[in-house]
Design an enzyme around this catalytic site. Sequence first.
Site, PDB file in Angstrom:
ATOM      1  N   ASP A   1     -12.799 -46.181 -70.173  1.00 31.77           N
ATOM      2  CA  ASP A   1     -12.258 -45.362 -69.089  1.00 31.77           C
ATOM      3  C   ASP A   1     -11.722 -46.285 -67.981  1.00 31.77           C
ATOM      4  O   ASP A   1     -12.396 -47.231 -67.561  1.00 31.77           O
ATOM      5  CB  ASP A   1     -13.360 -44.449 -68.533  1.00 31.77           C
ATOM      6  CG  ASP A   1     -12.826 -43.433 -67.536  1.00 31.77           C
ATOM      7  OD1 ASP A   1     -12.781 -42.230 -67.865  1.00 31.77           O
ATOM      8  OD2 ASP A   1     -12.449 -43.854 -66.408  1.00 31.77           O
TER       9      ASP A   1
ATOM     10  N   ASN B   1      -2.586 -43.476 -59.172  1.00 29.38           N
ATOM     11  CA  ASN B   1      -1.675 -42.326 -59.069  1.00 29.38           C
ATOM     12  C   ASN B   1      -1.418 -41.964 -57.610  1.00 29.38           C
ATOM     13  O   ASN B   1      -0.268 -41.763 -57.200  1.00 29.38           O
ATOM     14  CB  ASN B   1      -2.276 -41.103 -59.770  1.00 29.38           C
ATOM     15  CG  ASN B   1      -1.998 -41.088 -61.262  1.00 29.38           C
ATOM     16  OD1 ASN B   1      -1.025 -41.675 -61.732  1.00 29.38           O
ATOM     17  ND2 ASN B   1      -2.855 -40.426 -61.999  1.00 29.38           N
TER      18      ASN B   1
ATOM     19  N   HIS C   1       2.659 -40.952 -60.038  1.00 27.78           N
ATOM     20  CA  HIS C   1       2.278 -40.622 -61.411  1.00 27.78           C
ATOM     21  C   HIS C   1       2.991 -41.503 -62.443  1.00 27.78           C
ATOM     22  O   HIS C   1       2.416 -41.883 -63.464  1.00 27.78           O
ATOM     23  CB  HIS C   1       2.605 -39.143 -61.652  1.00 27.78           C
ATOM     24  CG  HIS C   1       1.735 -38.497 -62.667  1.00 27.78           C
ATOM     25  ND1 HIS C   1       2.116 -38.365 -63.981  1.00 27.78           N
ATOM     26  CD2 HIS C   1       0.499 -37.938 -62.575  1.00 27.78           C
ATOM     27  CE1 HIS C   1       1.156 -37.753 -64.649  1.00 27.78           C
ATOM     28  NE2 HIS C   1       0.169 -37.480 -63.810  1.00 27.78           N
TER      29      HIS C   1
ATOM     30  N   ASP D   1       1.558 -43.741 -65.393  1.00 27.19           N
ATOM     31  CA  ASP D   1       1.965 -43.711 -66.807  1.00 27.19           C
ATOM     32  C   ASP D   1       2.264 -45.118 -67.338  1.00 27.19           C
ATOM     33  O   ASP D   1       1.912 -45.453 -68.473  1.00 27.19           O
ATOM     34  CB  ASP D   1       3.200 -42.824 -66.998  1.00 27.19           C
ATOM     35  CG  ASP D   1       2.854 -41.340 -66.941  1.00 27.19           C
ATOM     36  OD1 ASP D   1       1.651 -41.017 -66.817  1.00 27.19           O
ATOM     37  OD2 ASP D   1       3.776 -40.510 -67.009  1.00 27.19           O
TER      38      ASP D   1
ATOM     39  N   GLU E   1      -7.196 -40.701 -69.058  1.00 22.89           N
ATOM     40  CA  GLU E   1      -7.249 -42.164 -68.919  1.00 22.89           C
ATOM     41  C   GLU E   1      -8.477 -42.690 -69.646  1.00 22.89           C
ATOM     42  O   GLU E   1      -9.110 -43.639 -69.217  1.00 22.89           O
ATOM     43  CB  GLU E   1      -7.235 -42.595 -67.440  1.00 22.89           C
ATOM     44  CG  GLU E   1      -7.837 -41.618 -66.472  1.00 22.89           C
ATOM     45  CD  GLU E   1      -9.370 -41.679 -66.432  1.00 22.89           C
ATOM     46  OE1 GLU E   1      -9.979 -40.797 -67.089  1.00 22.89           O
ATOM     47  OE2 GLU E   1      -9.911 -42.575 -65.759  1.00 22.89           O
TER      48      GLU E   1
END
Length: 312
Positions: free
Chosen positions: A177, A185, A190, A194, A220
């Site tokens: 994680d 973010n 965002h 990505d 994630e």
Amino acid sequence: MRILIAEDDLTSRTMLAYVLKTMRHDIVETLNGTEAWQAMQEPEAPRLAILDWMMPEMDGLEVIRRVRSLKTNRPPYIIMLTAKDKKADIVEGLDTGADDYLIKPFDLGELRARVEVGRRMIELREELIASQEALAHQATHDPLTDLLNRRAILAELHKELARAGRHGDALAIGMIDIDHFKKINDTHGHQTGDDVLRQISRLLTESVREYDYIGRIGGEEFLVITPLKNETAPGSVFDRLRTNIGDNKMMTKSGELSVTVSIGVAYTNIPTMVDDILTEADAALYQAKATGRNRAVYATSHVEEGTVRCAP
Ligand code: GH3
Ligand code: MG
Ligand code: MG
Ligand code: MG
């Protein structure tokens, strides 16, 4: 296109080869059924075959029967060549698996036309297979990272646990994680998030061995499956993953970013259920987060007494 001809009669074979060469096809010539059957089992066998019915050693019908018993999603297109012009013979040829037939002596225009039909059928099947493969890929892969998606990686886990249980082998999984990903973010947007997901996916893929599995199990979160021989401890695999990510700067449209991950590792060398090993990895991940992040924590149950230790 490569075309296989099986014909024992020299005149007929020469004529066939000549006409097909003028159509710019490459010809593989065979003189009897045995040779044809050999050639059609080759990995790169011609996709279109013109088989005479009456041949020494093995007749064309038997070649068709054998070829049709092979398991393949790319079966050859077969044109049966025959001097038998009775309806019953033609029906028998088609029933056995021929796609089409030509009656000898054949008309050159008809030969050209029927080969052309075969070529179109082969192309159509290729397109169908390509689109089926694309759909299968879409169904099993995550579009952002191209890793296995949740369903596909869990299916692999199911299979690998069953296999390990059967053979008494060991298996480790790591639930990975990203640390404080929400902050990336929130701070950079965002799209930058990505970018980070894609780069972490690439680093993970580069860090695992070819028989390991890796999937994106959630936003994630990633799952790595590592089949192990009984004597190998999984610790080194996951610590390498973690440092590979921590040591590399992520190139994003907002510039270089440092990102760390936490990993919960669960290990088993006894028969184990998917849900149980996932719960353990989750608990270990929770520990890794609670004790400071950027670390791997190793769960220790599902280990036979007196065998390996999980941590490095
Ligand atoms: P922690 O260290 O505890 O894991 O903190 P975190 O911020 O990483 O965890 P949290 O669960 O609070 O936030 C995860 C974030 O991941 C929230 C969500 O918007 C983001 N996320 C999930 N999927 C995607 C995605 O496909 N793209 C982007 N850019 N962000 C995603
Ligand atoms: Mg013959
Ligand atoms: Mg998370
Ligand atoms: Mg996170």
